[in-house]
Design a protein around this motif. Sequence first.
Motif, PDB file in Angstrom:
ATOM      1  N   ARG A 189      84.927  -0.352 -98.778  1.00  0.00           N
ATOM      2  CA  ARG A 189      83.795   0.574 -98.664  1.00  0.00           C
ATOM      3  C   ARG A 189      83.606   1.075 -97.244  1.00  0.00           C
ATOM      4  O   ARG A 189      83.386   2.268 -97.019  1.00  0.00           O
ATOM      5  CB  ARG A 189      82.507  -0.111 -99.151  1.00  0.00           C
ATOM      6  CG  ARG A 189      81.262   0.769 -99.057  1.00  0.00           C
ATOM      7  CD  ARG A 189      80.005   0.011 -99.431  1.00  0.00           C
ATOM      8  NE  ARG A 189      79.659  -1.027 -98.474  1.00  0.00           N
ATOM      9  CZ  ARG A 189      79.065  -0.814 -97.299  1.00  0.00           C
ATOM     10  NH1 ARG A 189      78.776   0.430 -96.901  1.00  0.00           N
ATOM     11  NH2 ARG A 189      78.770  -1.832 -96.505  1.00  0.00           N
ATOM     12  N   VAL A 190      83.689   0.174 -96.266  1.00  0.00           N
ATOM     13  CA  VAL A 190      83.381   0.573 -94.882  1.00  0.00           C
ATOM     14  C   VAL A 190      84.572   1.229 -94.185  1.00  0.00           C
ATOM     15  O   VAL A 190      84.421   1.751 -93.076  1.00  0.00           O
ATOM     16  CB  VAL A 190      82.890  -0.629 -94.043  1.00  0.00           C
ATOM     17  CG1 VAL A 190      81.629  -1.223 -94.657  1.00  0.00           C
ATOM     18  CG2 VAL A 190      83.973  -1.681 -93.883  1.00  0.00           C
ATOM     19  N   GLN A 215      77.648   1.572 -92.752  1.00  0.00           N
ATOM     20  CA  GLN A 215      77.718   2.662 -93.722  1.00  0.00           C
ATOM     21  C   GLN A 215      79.142   2.837 -94.244  1.00  0.00           C
ATOM     22  O   GLN A 215      80.108   2.363 -93.645  1.00  0.00           O
ATOM     23  CB  GLN A 215      77.229   3.970 -93.081  1.00  0.00           C
ATOM     24  CG  GLN A 215      75.760   3.947 -92.679  1.00  0.00           C
ATOM     25  CD  GLN A 215      75.295   5.271 -92.106  1.00  0.00           C
ATOM     26  OE1 GLN A 215      76.089   6.194 -91.911  1.00  0.00           O
ATOM     27  NE2 GLN A 215      74.012   5.374 -91.848  1.00  0.00           N
ATOM     28  N   ASP A 216      79.252   3.541 -95.344  1.00  0.00           N
ATOM     29  CA  ASP A 216      80.561   3.858 -95.901  1.00  0.00           C
ATOM     30  C   ASP A 216      81.397   4.623 -94.879  1.00  0.00           C
ATOM     31  O   ASP A 216      80.872   5.383 -94.066  1.00  0.00           O
ATOM     32  CB  ASP A 216      80.425   4.726 -97.153  1.00  0.00           C
ATOM     33  CG  ASP A 216      79.684   4.023 -98.288  1.00  0.00           C
ATOM     34  OD1 ASP A 216      79.288   2.857 -98.119  1.00  0.00           O
ATOM     35  OD2 ASP A 216      79.498   4.663 -99.343  1.00  0.00           O
ATOM     36  N   ASN A 217      82.709   4.428 -94.937  1.00  0.00           N
ATOM     37  CA  ASN A 217      83.669   5.220 -94.144  1.00  0.00           C
ATOM     38  C   ASN A 217      83.404   5.142 -92.638  1.00  0.00           C
ATOM     39  O   ASN A 217      83.500   6.147 -91.935  1.00  0.00           O
ATOM     40  CB  ASN A 217      83.629   6.694 -94.594  1.00  0.00           C
ATOM     41  CG  ASN A 217      83.732   6.844 -96.107  1.00  0.00           C
ATOM     42  OD1 ASN A 217      84.633   6.293 -96.722  1.00  0.00           O
ATOM     43  ND2 ASN A 217      82.796   7.569 -96.684  1.00  0.00           N
ATOM     44  N   LYS A 245      93.412   2.364 -97.481  1.00  0.00           N
ATOM     45  CA  LYS A 245      92.466   3.122 -98.314  1.00  0.00           C
ATOM     46  C   LYS A 245      92.948   4.558 -98.459  1.00  0.00           C
ATOM     47  O   LYS A 245      93.280   5.185 -97.472  1.00  0.00           O
ATOM     48  CB  LYS A 245      91.078   3.093 -97.662  1.00  0.00           C
ATOM     49  CG  LYS A 245      90.011   3.838 -98.477  1.00  0.00           C
ATOM     50  CD  LYS A 245      88.630   3.617 -97.912  1.00  0.00           C
ATOM     51  CE  LYS A 245      87.575   4.366 -98.728  1.00  0.00           C
ATOM     52  NZ  LYS A 245      86.215   4.128 -98.241  1.00  0.00           N
ATOM     53  N   GLU A 264      83.881  -4.781-100.028  1.00  0.00           N
ATOM     54  CA  GLU A 264      83.127  -4.329 -98.866  1.00  0.00           C
ATOM     55  C   GLU A 264      84.056  -3.801 -97.774  1.00  0.00           C
ATOM     56  O   GLU A 264      83.736  -2.820 -97.095  1.00  0.00           O
ATOM     57  CB  GLU A 264      82.271  -5.466 -98.312  1.00  0.00           C
ATOM     58  CG  GLU A 264      80.947  -5.644 -99.016  1.00  0.00           C
ATOM     59  CD  GLU A 264      80.019  -4.472 -98.741  1.00  0.00           C
ATOM     60  OE1 GLU A 264      79.253  -4.497 -97.754  1.00  0.00           O
ATOM     61  OE2 GLU A 264      80.068  -3.509 -99.533  1.00  0.00           O
TER      62      GLU A 264
END
Length: 299
Positions: A166-167, A138-140, A299, A163
């Motif tokens: 995103r994660v 899933q994200d984060n 990020k 990707e």
Amino acid sequence: MKKVVLSFTKSLNYQRKQLFSCVKSIQEVETFWDSFSEKYVTQDNSINLFYFSLLNMIKFDQRNKILEVGAGGGYLLNHALKYKKPSAQYFATDLSENMLKILCRRMNLQDCLNNKQVSQNLYNLKIEKANGEALQYQDNTFDCYISNLCLQLTPHPELMIQESFRVLQKGGSAGFSVWGERDKSLFYTILPSVLSQFGYKEPPIRSNFHLNNREKLIEMMKNAGFNNVICWNQFTPFHHTTEQEINNFLNFPNNLQAIESTGENKEKVKQAIYQKLKEHIIEKNLPLGLDGLLVIGTK
């Protein structure tokens, strides 16, 4: 002579399509590494400097939930598990199930992929099959992402970087290494260089050096959303420093197959490679190795 050149060119075209990322799909990458895994782990002890640098630069020992994409046979996994915080969760993943089986053997884990996943409580470790271009997480989810010498292999490196972003959680860091400068990477360039003297022409395919562009790599990271991007070149020496190790290089299965494919020229080709290696290692006192281009971002 033309027949000989044609013969070994066809053979080498096939090898280089396999070894140098001429891929149309992620499935082809998976198939190749499943078949090449046992041969690869005979030489995977030579890439540790890139890995150690990435761990240091992304403050690996301060992270809480870590994802490694392209863990391969896990040669350096024990080091990473001892370096991280004891409480930190570690997810070691690879696209190749055969690579993960080798990793599990090294960790003395039995039947580790029965359900495509294994947990190891001692180190908070999970071993899973994963596609770096389409991760199942899933994200984060993670605060640390690392991928050593894999980005140049995947068909769509931009997707792999996206990707990773995103994660990652906000404030998390990602680190990648890819093949760097050709001229400093004699371990991988000497064979095609010598063969070209005997009529061999490299096929027009994507090589593993295709991401050797600092500005391009930085731009890819920034386009994915990363900040604080740092990118640098680094050389890692391999262990070919004696005459015996020169012979080991010549007799490595893929190198030997390429040399044998030259037919009546094989002894001349072998001698030319030997002389070039001897000049580099014994006369110039330089190691064979691979230049890498490393990049990290937040990020």
